[in-house]
Write a protein that holds these residues in place. Structure first.
Motif, PDB file in Angstrom:
ATOM      1  N   UNK A  30       4.301   4.149  13.306  1.00 14.87           N
ATOM      2  CA  UNK A  30       3.667   5.388  12.837  1.00 14.87           C
ATOM      3  C   UNK A  30       2.158   5.389  13.084  1.00 14.87           C
ATOM      4  N   UNK A  31       1.527   4.219  12.938  1.00 15.61           N
ATOM      5  CA  UNK A  31       0.093   4.129  13.197  1.00 15.61           C
ATOM      6  C   UNK A  31      -0.204   4.361  14.669  1.00 15.61           C
ATOM      7  N   UNK A  32       0.596   3.785  15.532  1.00 17.58           N
ATOM      8  CA  UNK A  32       0.398   3.988  16.966  1.00 17.58           C
ATOM      9  C   UNK A  32       0.666   5.443  17.356  1.00 17.58           C
TER      10      UNK A  32
ATOM     11  N   UNK B 244       0.820  -1.212   0.000  1.00 12.87           N
ATOM     12  CA  UNK B 244       0.000   0.000   0.000  1.00 12.87           C
ATOM     13  C   UNK B 244       0.853   1.260   0.000  1.00 12.87           C
ATOM     14  N   UNK B 245       2.166   1.086  -0.109  1.00 11.46           N
ATOM     15  CA  UNK B 245       3.074   2.219  -0.233  1.00 11.46           C
ATOM     16  C   UNK B 245       3.298   2.958   1.075  1.00 11.46           C
ATOM     17  N   UNK B 246       3.877   4.128   0.954  1.00 11.42           N
ATOM     18  CA  UNK B 246       4.134   4.975   2.127  1.00 11.42           C
ATOM     19  C   UNK B 246       2.838   5.625   2.571  1.00 11.42           C
ATOM     20  N   UNK B 247       2.515   5.469   3.840  1.00  9.91           N
ATOM     21  CA  UNK B 247       1.216   5.907   4.358  1.00  9.91           C
ATOM     22  C   UNK B 247       1.371   7.104   5.294  1.00  9.91           C
ATOM     23  N   UNK B 248       0.493   8.103   5.084  1.00 11.90           N
ATOM     24  CA  UNK B 248       0.430   9.249   5.994  1.00 11.90           C
ATOM     25  C   UNK B 248      -0.595   8.891   7.065  1.00 11.90           C
ATOM     26  N   UNK B 249      -0.125   8.363   8.177  1.00 10.37           N
ATOM     27  CA  UNK B 249      -1.031   7.848   9.191  1.00 10.37           C
ATOM     28  C   UNK B 249      -1.829   8.946   9.882  1.00 10.37           C
ATOM     29  N   UNK B 250      -1.303  10.138   9.964  1.00 10.72           N
ATOM     30  CA  UNK B 250      -2.069  11.243  10.547  1.00 10.72           C
ATOM     31  C   UNK B 250      -3.272  11.580   9.676  1.00 10.72           C
ATOM     32  N   UNK B 251      -3.082  11.529   8.346  1.00  9.36           N
ATOM     33  CA  UNK B 251      -4.196  11.781   7.436  1.00  9.36           C
ATOM     34  C   UNK B 251      -5.224  10.658   7.525  1.00  9.36           C
ATOM     35  N   UNK B 252      -4.747   9.432   7.701  1.00 14.37           N
ATOM     36  CA  UNK B 252      -5.644   8.285   7.858  1.00 14.37           C
ATOM     37  C   UNK B 252      -6.518   8.478   9.094  1.00 14.37           C
ATOM     38  N   UNK B 253      -5.894   8.868  10.187  1.00 13.87           N
ATOM     39  CA  UNK B 253      -6.630   9.099  11.433  1.00 13.87           C
ATOM     40  C   UNK B 253      -7.652  10.215  11.261  1.00 13.87           C
TER      41      UNK B 253
END
Length: 587
Positions: free
Chosen positions: A229-231, A186-195
């Motif tokens: 990063x997700x945590x 799924x590539x590099x993820x911006x976890x803050x944007x996901x949240x």
């Protein structure tokens, strides 16, 4: 003399024996009894010992299993640290509770015997050893890995169409969280944007096994980065292992590898066995008890090491592979149910929206599942690829009464004047959410015919506007407003004594309250006395100048002629019962 002497000696011995014969016999009997009792005891112990030791089986695998379990048990006790002896004694007095967090990292596999001994066990014996905790985990150095088998898994199954919601009673409300599952692909993820996009949890791949005949194990190269990063962004995190295990031993390998990969990571959701199959997969021929053995071997090992195990599967595998064993598995382990709906697929003709929303249909089931994978084509901020979407069911919650609020229950406007029927109208759902955008409305004339907004604005008459909102759990609610379209010269009801006409009024009863004789619709237009140019003012309260009278006369005539047209809709060329095409009653 000699004979006499010998005879005398013989007589003395005979006399002694004769005198002590009874005592001698008793002594001999006692000695014999002691000897017999000793021999009997020895024989009895030998017989008892022999009865507790089974005869060697002709089954070589069974003998190896017995030897392994015995050896593992001995080695387990031998490797127990001496410092724990006190704790063991105390545990006999009071049961000790060991938290899962403390168990993590202190793997039960420290006493594992040689790999050859594990492999020599039958599947059933190995599963028994795993459940009892005798098998422990396999050393990572003894697990064959091959990163070249690390490939993306593409879903190939079909999507389901949600069944219609029950109409007999409102659907039960669930409390839920939105989540995703991802891998390095799924590539590099911006976890803050996901949240920020509303996602609260994620299952992250830790590794997998190739689906070819070799079936070597590999790790996910972005596991640590994604978990950390997700945590850090505030998401809850679990992990999954893409399994292609076909034996309990392979499942034990996968569990051992998973435990090593996640050691030290902040995991607060389950560790999932993502066992999948399909045409060409090495798992294609696994069914029944063999499938159960694989699930049990993995999940039991995970549970013994302080994590919550979970099984990812679908309807086909539940029905056709687990079958009657499904109750056994799902009573012990959490279920992550793969059952995507086409209404969440942008490429489907039945697509509705991206994320699950309150009130959407939940798949019917006879077993409980905490996690539901409802889409394979999700769009999430911070992720450039399509992503699997998941729902976590937390339980039920309470409902409020939905309502529609209208600012005015009656409105009026001048003919030709444009209005916004949604002005001052709003709706709140049973979950206290603003649902104004979900309100629809329908306009009907005095004959009950549905008309469009544009048509009503151009035709004098009385109308009814009905607003409708369909709540997901409480059903449909409505609110009604009366609307009158009047002629542009009707006096304002807010100033009944004024002669000035108003282009817009606020009451549907304005026309009926007009006091001016010159605007009475029932008088023939030719009967007005205000045509001389010097008549009294229509108010009858004062005599105006000639100019003023003429002005009043002109206004009176104009109004009378207009009022005469108010009966036109009743006698127009349109049939009284005709119906206008229904307007798209959405805002």
């Amino acid at each position: 003399m000699k004979n006499k002497t010998e005879k005398g000696k013989q007589g003395s011995i005979a006399r002694f024996c004769s005198a002590h014969e009874k005592r001698a016999k008793a002594s001999l009997i006692i000695c014999a009894a002691v000897v017999i009792a000793t021999i009997g005891s020895v024989c009895g112990v030998a017989i008892l010992s022999n009865s507790e030791t089974p005869a060697p089986s002709e089954n070589i695998e069974l003998n190896a299993a017995e030897q392994y379990l015995s050896k593992a048990s001995i080695e387990s006790s031998e490797t127990t640290p001496t410092e724990n002896s006190t704790a063991v004694e105390e545990s006999e007095k009071k049961p000790a509770v060991k938290s899962l967090q403390k168990k993590r990292g202190n793997l039960t596999g420290s006493h594992v015997v040689k790999i050859g001994d594990l492999k020599s066990l039958s599947d059933e014996d190995l599963v028994d050893a795993i459940i009892s905790g005798s098998a422990g985990v396999i050393e990572i150095s003894q697990i064959e890995t091959d990163q070249s088998q690390n490939q993306d898994v593409v879903h190939t199954g079909s999507e389901a169409t949600p069944p219609p919601p029950e109409t007999s009673e409102p659907a039960s409300l669930i409390d839920f969280e939105l989540g995703i599952d991802i891998s390095e692909f799924n590539g590099t993820i911006d976890w803050n944007a996901v949240k920020a996009d509303g996602i609260t949890f994620a299952f992250i791949r830790c590794g997998g096994r190739g689906w070819g005949s070799e079936g070597k194990i590999y790790k996910d190269n972005k596991l640590v980065t994604n978990v950390n990063n997700a945590r850090a962004a505030g998401l809850k995190v679990g992990v999954y292992f893409f399994s292609q295990a076909i034996t309990p031993y392979e499942a034990l390998e996968e569990a051992s590898f998973t435990l090593d990969l996640i050691k030290g990571l902040d995991i607060n959701l389950p560790v999932v066995l993502d066992w999948e199959t399909g045409t060409g997969y090495r798992t294609w021929d696994l069914y029944g008890q063999d499938y159960v053995n694989v699930l049990t071997a993995f999940c039991s090992t995970i549970a013994q090491n302080g994590y919550t195990p979970c099984v990812y599967t679908n309807t086909s595998d539940i029905n056709n592979r687990l079958g009657s064993y499904s109750g056994e598995i799902f009573s012990k382990y959490k279920l992550w149910y793969a059952y995507p709906y086409s209404v969440y697929d942008p490429g489907s003709s039945s697509y509705i929206h991206n994320y699950y929303e309150a009130g959407d249909t939940i798949p019917p089931r006879s077993y409980f599942f905490e996690y539901w994978q409802y889409s394979w084509h999700g769009k999430v901020a911070g992720i450039s690829t399509d992503v699997d979407l998941n729902l976590r069911i937390l339980g039920s919650t309470s409902l409020s009464e939905p309502k529609i609020t209208v600012a005015n229950t009656s409105i009026s406007s001048a003919v030709g004047q444009q209005i916004d029927p949604m002005d001052g109208v709003s709706a709140i759902s049973s979950q206290d959410q603003d649902k104004t955008g979900d309100i629809t409305y329908e306009i009907k004339d005095s004959s009950g015919n549905t008309v469009s907004l544009e048509k009503a604005q151009q035709k004098i008459g009385k109308y009814t506007i009905t607003y409708t909102y369909k709540d997901s759990f409480k059903g449909t609610i409505t609110a009604t407003v009366t609307w009158e379209v009047t002629e542009s010269g009707t006096p304002s009801p807010s100033s009944p004594e004024s002669t000035t006409t108003s282009e817009s009024t606020t009451s549907s009863e304005t026309t009926a309250t007009s006091a001016s004789e010159s605007t009475t619709a029932t008088e023939p237009s030719g009967t007005s006395e205000s045509t001389t140019g010097t008549s009294e003012s229509t108010t009858g309260t004062s005599e105006s100048t000639t100019g003023t009278s003429e002005s009043a006369t002109e206004q009176s005539v104009e109004t009378t002629e207009t009022s005469g047209e108010t009966t036109a809709p009743e006698t127009s060329g349109e049939p009284a019962g005709s119906s206008e095409p229904t307007d798209a009653a959405n805002t």
